[in-house]
Design an enzyme around this catalytic site. Structure first.
Site, PDB file in Angstrom:
ATOM      1  N   HIS A  96       1.138  -1.012  -0.108  1.00  0.00           N
ATOM      2  CA  HIS A  96       0.102  -0.015  -0.127  1.00  0.00           C
ATOM      3  C   HIS A  96       0.873   0.967  -0.111  1.00  0.00           C
ATOM      4  O   HIS A  96       0.284   2.389  -0.597  1.00  0.00           O
ATOM      5  CB  HIS A  96      -0.640   0.191   0.709  1.00  0.00           C
ATOM      6  CG  HIS A  96      -1.464  -1.098   1.201  1.00  0.00           C
ATOM      7  ND1 HIS A  96      -1.553  -2.139   1.666  1.00  0.00           N
ATOM      8  CD2 HIS A  96      -2.619  -0.835   0.524  1.00  0.00           C
ATOM      9  CE1 HIS A  96      -2.525  -2.911   1.908  1.00  0.00           C
ATOM     10  NE2 HIS A  96      -3.549  -2.497   0.610  1.00  0.00           N
ATOM     11  N   LYS A 139      -0.665  -7.081  -7.342  1.00  0.00           N
ATOM     12  CA  LYS A 139      -1.218  -8.820  -7.320  1.00  0.00           C
ATOM     13  C   LYS A 139      -2.494  -9.076  -7.312  1.00  0.00           C
ATOM     14  O   LYS A 139      -2.728 -10.126  -8.017  1.00  0.00           O
ATOM     15  CB  LYS A 139      -0.777  -8.479  -5.770  1.00  0.00           C
ATOM     16  CG  LYS A 139      -0.453 -10.169  -5.139  1.00  0.00           C
ATOM     17  CD  LYS A 139      -1.010  -9.976  -3.779  1.00  0.00           C
ATOM     18  CE  LYS A 139      -1.731  -9.471  -2.622  1.00  0.00           C
ATOM     19  NZ  LYS A 139      -2.715  -9.956  -3.125  1.00  0.00           N
TER      20      LYS A 139
END
Ligand code: PAF
Length: 279
Positions: free
Chosen positions: A37, A149
């Site tokens: 993040h 991802k």
């Protein structure tokens, strides 16, 4: 850094920035923040005048027997991470403000939502697409950032933005891995030490498949990888597929750019990973 807990308030603040000529970046998250993040925050900090991070565990994208209630929510630690990385606004709406009683509108991206993870989590991508539309409308984002991802998620949001003529640019960001090669995920905290150790083999197997991709028959590449994945401790494969990069159809001889996408259970934890393969 300002923490905003209300949808209308967030929208008002974002509109003001838009009217001032600021470019706004949105990083949508479900909290439980990690280095992956942070890499998105930093990209937004480089591109945008204002960075908004949303932290919302979206009930709409969890199936009835999934981990909605168990999903980690370390809010204080998350806020510290945002503060340390100079995020401008953290948007943490309650579920009943995002989806009040009587909420009836859903967004679906046909086909892309139905393959790979869609076969195992039938309502998942409808929930993701719907919440992203809402978050983009609330934030007036010029750019929104997504980790690769969740490759299928990225492709779905990219397609939705194209089909519906969103002004927001959907920005892909590379997978961030631990030194062991394990793709960083909020769900890695569910893994035991032994499972975590075993999970590092996933990326190793993907890299070996990448080597084979140029020379071997695709079915063989897949078969070799699957037989190695099956040997990982406590593993159960949901899917391991080599698909075309753009349409997620099963790749064939003619494919020049593919993705080997994997969803695998290690014990009670479902992990996603992928590798891009170019001929
Ligand atoms: O990838 C996630 O964390 C979520 O699916 C997202 C994009 C924040 C939507 O809830």
């Amino acid at each position: 850094m300002k923490v905003v807990k209300n949808v209308l308030q967030m929208q008002k603040i974002a509109l003001k920035h838009l009217q001032n000529g600021d470019e706004i970046g949105l990083v949508p998250t479900m909290g439980a923040l990690h280095e992956g993040h942070v890499s998105l925050f930093l990209k937004s900090k480089r591109n945008d005048d204002i960075t908004i991070v949303s932290m919302f565990v979206n009930p709409m994208q969890f199936g009835p027997n999934e981990d909605y209630l168990k999903y980690p929510r370390p809010i204080e630690k998350d806020l510290e991470i945002c503060e340390k990385n100079h995020v401008d606004y953290v948007f943490v709406p309650p579920a009943n403000d995002m989806f009040p009683q009587g909420y009836e509108t859903f967004v679906e991206v046909k086909f892309l939502q139905d393959v790979l993870c869609g076969l195992f989590r039938p309502i998942h991508f409808r929930g993701v697409a719907t919440v992203i539309v809402k978050l983009l409308n609330v934030s007036y984002a010029n750019r929104a950032y997504f980790g690769m991802k969740d490759f299928q998620q990225f492709k779905i949001i990219e397609k939705m933005a194209k089909d519906l003529n969103f002004k927001t640019k959907i920005i892909p960001c590379p997978i961030v891995r631990e030194r062991s090669g394990l793709a960083i995920s909020s769900r890695n905290c569910y893994l035991s030490a032994d499972e975590k150790n075993a999970s590092r083999n996933i990326f190793k197997i993907l890299k070996e498949a990448l080597q084979d991709f140029k020379n071997k028959d695709l079915n063989l590449v897949k078969r070799n990888a699957v037989s190695k994945l099956k040997k990982i401790m406590n593993s159960k494969i949901d899917y391991a597929e080599i698909v075309n990069f753009n349409d997620l159809l099963i790749a064939d001889k003619a494919t020049k750019k593919a993705v080997f996408a994997i969803a695998i259970w290690i014990g009670k934890t479902r992990l996603l990973d992928n590798i891009v393969m170019i001929k």
